[in-house]
Enzyme design. Structure first.
Site, PDB file in Angstrom:
ATOM      1  N   HIS A  87      29.215 -44.094 -20.407  1.00  0.00           N
ATOM      2  CA  HIS A  87      27.837 -43.610 -20.347  1.00  0.00           C
ATOM      3  C   HIS A  87      27.626 -43.165 -18.904  1.00  0.00           C
ATOM      4  O   HIS A  87      27.639 -43.995 -17.979  1.00  0.00           O
ATOM      5  CB  HIS A  87      26.848 -44.722 -20.736  1.00  0.00           C
ATOM      6  CG  HIS A  87      26.958 -45.097 -22.190  1.00  0.00           C
ATOM      7  ND1 HIS A  87      26.789 -46.369 -22.658  1.00  0.00           N
ATOM      8  CD2 HIS A  87      27.218 -44.314 -23.270  1.00  0.00           C
ATOM      9  CE1 HIS A  87      26.941 -46.366 -23.987  1.00  0.00           C
ATOM     10  NE2 HIS A  87      27.205 -45.127 -24.374  1.00  0.00           N
ATOM     11  N   GLU A  98      25.441 -44.906 -16.266  1.00  0.00           N
ATOM     12  CA  GLU A  98      25.671 -46.312 -15.917  1.00  0.00           C
ATOM     13  C   GLU A  98      26.679 -46.309 -14.781  1.00  0.00           C
ATOM     14  O   GLU A  98      27.882 -46.435 -14.963  1.00  0.00           O
ATOM     15  CB  GLU A  98      26.112 -47.071 -17.162  1.00  0.00           C
ATOM     16  CG  GLU A  98      24.965 -47.098 -18.169  1.00  0.00           C
ATOM     17  CD  GLU A  98      25.350 -47.539 -19.577  1.00  0.00           C
ATOM     18  OE1 GLU A  98      26.419 -48.125 -19.752  1.00  0.00           O
ATOM     19  OE2 GLU A  98      24.553 -47.281 -20.496  1.00  0.00           O
ATOM     20  N   HIS A 104      29.964 -51.089 -18.421  1.00  0.00           N
ATOM     21  CA  HIS A 104      28.676 -50.445 -18.699  1.00  0.00           C
ATOM     22  C   HIS A 104      27.618 -51.032 -17.773  1.00  0.00           C
ATOM     23  O   HIS A 104      27.928 -51.838 -16.891  1.00  0.00           O
ATOM     24  CB  HIS A 104      28.271 -50.687 -20.156  1.00  0.00           C
ATOM     25  CG  HIS A 104      29.039 -49.877 -21.150  1.00  0.00           C
ATOM     26  ND1 HIS A 104      28.462 -48.930 -21.946  1.00  0.00           N
ATOM     27  CD2 HIS A 104      30.354 -49.865 -21.451  1.00  0.00           C
ATOM     28  CE1 HIS A 104      29.381 -48.370 -22.714  1.00  0.00           C
ATOM     29  NE2 HIS A 104      30.546 -48.919 -22.437  1.00  0.00           N
ATOM     30  N   GLU A 131      28.466 -55.568 -19.338  1.00  0.00           N
ATOM     31  CA  GLU A 131      27.202 -54.977 -18.907  1.00  0.00           C
ATOM     32  C   GLU A 131      26.942 -55.555 -17.520  1.00  0.00           C
ATOM     33  O   GLU A 131      26.682 -56.743 -17.368  1.00  0.00           O
ATOM     34  CB  GLU A 131      26.078 -55.340 -19.881  1.00  0.00           C
ATOM     35  CG  GLU A 131      26.292 -54.820 -21.297  1.00  0.00           C
ATOM     36  CD  GLU A 131      25.984 -53.334 -21.438  1.00  0.00           C
ATOM     37  OE1 GLU A 131      25.435 -52.739 -20.500  1.00  0.00           O
ATOM     38  OE2 GLU A 131      26.307 -52.769 -22.498  1.00  0.00           O
TER      39      GLU A 131
HETATM   40 ZN   LIG Z   1      26.525 -48.266 -21.796  1.00  0.00          ZN
END
Ligand SMILES: [Zn+2]
Length: 707
Positions: free
Chosen positions: A309, A312, A447, A539
């Site tokens: 992404h 990010e 991420h 994350e």
């Molecule tokens: Zn992501």
């Protein structure tokens, strides 16, 4: 000319700072005792001055406004206790929710809602931030409410400043008060610069008009430079002792940095590309190994992937930091790093979606919002773009008379996925090809936007929106996730605040992907079902695109986790499967561990790695044309793998004839054949698409890494 008529404006700042800050104004303990007027001025000048490091001219222009960093409403550096408001609709819409990019829970009336919302609709409402220290305020960033139920945003507002939170001064435009332009939609952040940077301790955002059908709701960030005593030790103590290039790197800067690492450590690095983005940017990988460019027998391969992404952005910078760190520490003789580089082949892909990143980078860390740059250029979410092999496996198991006979690994990609008109992003195609070229054993997908480590399966059965969906390797995945989460400085802090609306601390900051929310077509699930590689998702931080000033601290938060996670590739059992007579390695042999319904395969040279928790295992190895072989292998607690080699005896041709003659079946490895065939088709369609795109004059951007 607009001007803030305040206590303290830039040039006369010194006099006013000294006079205005009587002991009642600010906590005297927090004020540097030996703060002198000239020191304060110097600090303010330095803070307000032009960006000192060289960058593109365009960048300097963009950065000018943001010279003073965000106070940290978004990053949570600003505590809940530092934010107050005139009134609130309810606690879920309290002042602590007035943070840039905060996300709301799903339910209406959620305890964790998507903004601060005032109880009343009048012009007396305000959100106040206490910067704790005297601060040179330069601007405010405003955003509307994140909600799927209602639309609320503030269209115009005033800004007030104070040293004591009692007497307030409004920013002036001549003799009238400055009216700042706010939002026109709920999501786009809008920057409002103070006409004159001004020193104070408290700042208020005071809405004047708002979207007519909504309430007074906002999310905000405040820009300001702390006026700290230059003699203060903390000022000179760098946030990280590692001498790394802590800033956000554009595509060109990333290439430059990677090249400089390669030049500094030519013997242990190699740069290669795995394909191009839609816009033609190359997907660069940095390899670390004592023999770069080759697979070494028995040596496991590891990958970190970031920036799937594009917005990010932290993962990308952490991998660039990691490259520099591995190189520098190797040269210094850091034994831990030397061992890692000698015993492992490490691959780092810092930017899987460079087109998306460039879009977010253009707007910058504070103004990119929550979604700009997430998708690739065509609008595809790459983490939903891998083939969904989960449902292929589950359907086959349901239809089979004996589900345990259904192949549980190396599931071929479906036929439709190989077509030229299939919606498969070039970035996804490149990564799938890469996953087959290299016998990866372990990886992680970095991420941002939350603080939690998730492990497969990401996709739930029967399309449930969320449901714990464990793999056959659930206990080892949980170990892996815990290794990262328990060594990360923020994740492991029991006093940390939730990022948005979900509390992962009750799960020790790890969660099964499906138990969080279902993601069909995720990279983690694909990796597990199509290859030997166990991969999970980290994350990394509440803020997807932290301000550059946060990067040294973020490196420190993640440094140990990145290293210790990498070391987990040296667990379980490993060995080589060989032919008894020729002693040649046997490729694609199936390694079955009793009690684990997930097999893996040997690599081209016959070597294999089976990550397992400590325990005693019955292992059976089978290869086409050979008699199977069984061994017991014990995995200990110590962090190194147990060697468990296998020697297989070929089934004699005469014996095969006899079996055939009796009408018996010789096991065939159909799976492998179909898997290879579909991959060839995917590569062919990728080539055809690339040729067509080149013809369409879609010129690739960015030069080559040569010279
Ligand atoms: Zn992501």
């Amino acid at each position: 000319m607009e001007k803030c008529s305040l206590l303290l404006t830039a040039p006369p700042l010194v006099v006013l700072l000294v006079t205005a800050l009587n002991p009642g104004d600010a906590d005297p303990q927090r004020l540097p005792s030996n703060l002198t007027a000239s020191a304060a001025l110097k600090t303010a000048e330095a803070a307000a001055g032009a960006h000192p490091t060289a960058g593109g001219r365009a960048e300097e222009k963009k950065e000018e406004h943001l010279d003073c960093p965000p106070l940290g409403l978004e990053s949570l550096r600003v505590d809940d206790s530092q934010i107050r408001a005139s009134s609130s609709q309810r606690s879920g819409l309290g002042p602590q929710r007035g943070r840039l990019n905060i996300q709301s829970g799903i339910q209406d009336g959620d305890l964790y809602d998507g903004a601060w919302c005032a109880q009343f609709k009048d012009r007396q409402q305000w959100l106040e931030v206490d910067a704790v220290h005297p601060t040179l305020f330069t601007g405010v960033i405003l955003q509307g409410r994140n909600s799927i139920w209602s639309w609320d945003w503030v269209e115009t507002y005033k800004v007030q400043l104070s040293n004591d939170s009692v007497g307030w001064q409004t920013c002036m435009n001549g003799t009238t008060e400055t009216i700042f332009k706010g939002n026109r939609d709920p999501e786009t952040p809008v920057l409002g610069l103070l006409p004159t940077p001004t020193v104070a301790r408290f700042i208020r955002i005071n809405p004047q008009s708002w979207f007519s059908n909504g309430s007074i709701c906002l999310r905000a960030e405040v820009l300001g430079c702390g006026l700290q005593d230059p003699a203060d030790r903390s000022e000179h103590d760098p946030l990280s002792k590692d001498d790394l290039d802590f800033r956000h790197h554009s595509y060109m800067e990333m290439r430059k940095l990677m090249k400089s690492v390669r030049e500094e450590c030519p013997n242990i690095t190699r740069i290669y590309t795995i394909g191009r983005s839609y816009m033609g940017l190359k997907l660069y990988v940095m390899e670390f190994s004592d023999n770069p460019g080759k697979h070494e027998l028995g040596e496991p391969e590891f990958r970190y992937v970031a920036g799937m992404h594009g917005n990010e952005a932290l993962g990308r910078e952490l991998l660039l930091n990691l490259m520099q760190f591995l190189c520098k520490e190797y040269l210094k003789g850091n034994q831990r790093v030397v061992r890692l580089v000698t015993e492992t082949r490490i691959h780092l892909l810092p930017s899987m979606n460079p087109d998306g990143y460039e879009a977010a980078y253009e707007k910058g860390s504070e103004l990119a919002g929550w979604a700009d740059g997430r998708y690739n250029f065509e609008g595809i979410d790459l983490n939903h773009n891998f083939p969904d092999l989960n449902n292929i496996l589950w359907d086959a198991q349901e239809k089979a008379a004996d589900a345990s006979k259904v192949p549980n690994h190396y599931i071929p990609i479906p036929e439709y996925y190989t077509r030229e008109d299939a919606t498969v992003a070039p970035e996804t195609r490149a990564v799938i090809s890469w996953m087959q070229d290299i016998p990866f054993v372990l990886g992680a997908n970095l991420h941002g936007g939350e603080l939690v480590v998730t492990y497969p399966f990401d996709c739930t059965r029967d399309w449930a929106p969320q449901e714990n969906t464990p793999t056959a390797d659930d206990t080892f995945f949980r170990w892996l996730a815990s290794v990262y989460a328990s060594t990360h400085l923020v994740l492991s802090n029991p006093d940390r605040r939730v990022c948005h609306y979900e509390d992962f601390q009750s799960h020790n900051n790890i969660i099964n992907g499906g138990a969080w929310h279902t993601v069909p077509g995720s990279m983690n699930d694909f990796s597990y079902l199509h290859t030997n590689c166990l991969e999970l998702t980290v994350e990394l931080s509440c803020d997807k695109f932290p301000h550059a000033s946060e990067l040294p601290a973020e490196w420190e938060n993640n440094k140990e986790s990145l290293l210790v996670y990498l070391e987990q590739v040296h667990r379980g059992i490993k060995g080589v499967v060989r032919d008894k007579v020729s002693r040649q390695g046997i490729a694609d042999a199936i390694i079955k561990v009793d009690g684990h319904a997930h097999d893996i395969r040997s690599a081209a040279d016959g070597d294999f790695w089976r990550l397992l928790n400590p325990g005693e295992y019955k292992v059976v190895v089978w290869a086409k044309g050979y008699f199977p072989s069984m061994r017991r292998c014990r995995v200990g607690m110590e962090p190194r793998p147990t060697i468990c080699d296998f020697t297989l005896t070929e089934i004699p041709a005469q014996r095969l004839k006899e079996i055939h003659a009796k009408g018996g079946r010789v096991p065939q490895d159909h799976q492998l054949r179909v898997r290879a065939l579909r991959l060839r088709k995917l590569r062919a369609s990728t080539k055809a698409i690339n040729r067509r795109r080149e013809k369409q004059q879609l010129q690739p951007r960015g030069g080559s890494m040569k010279n």
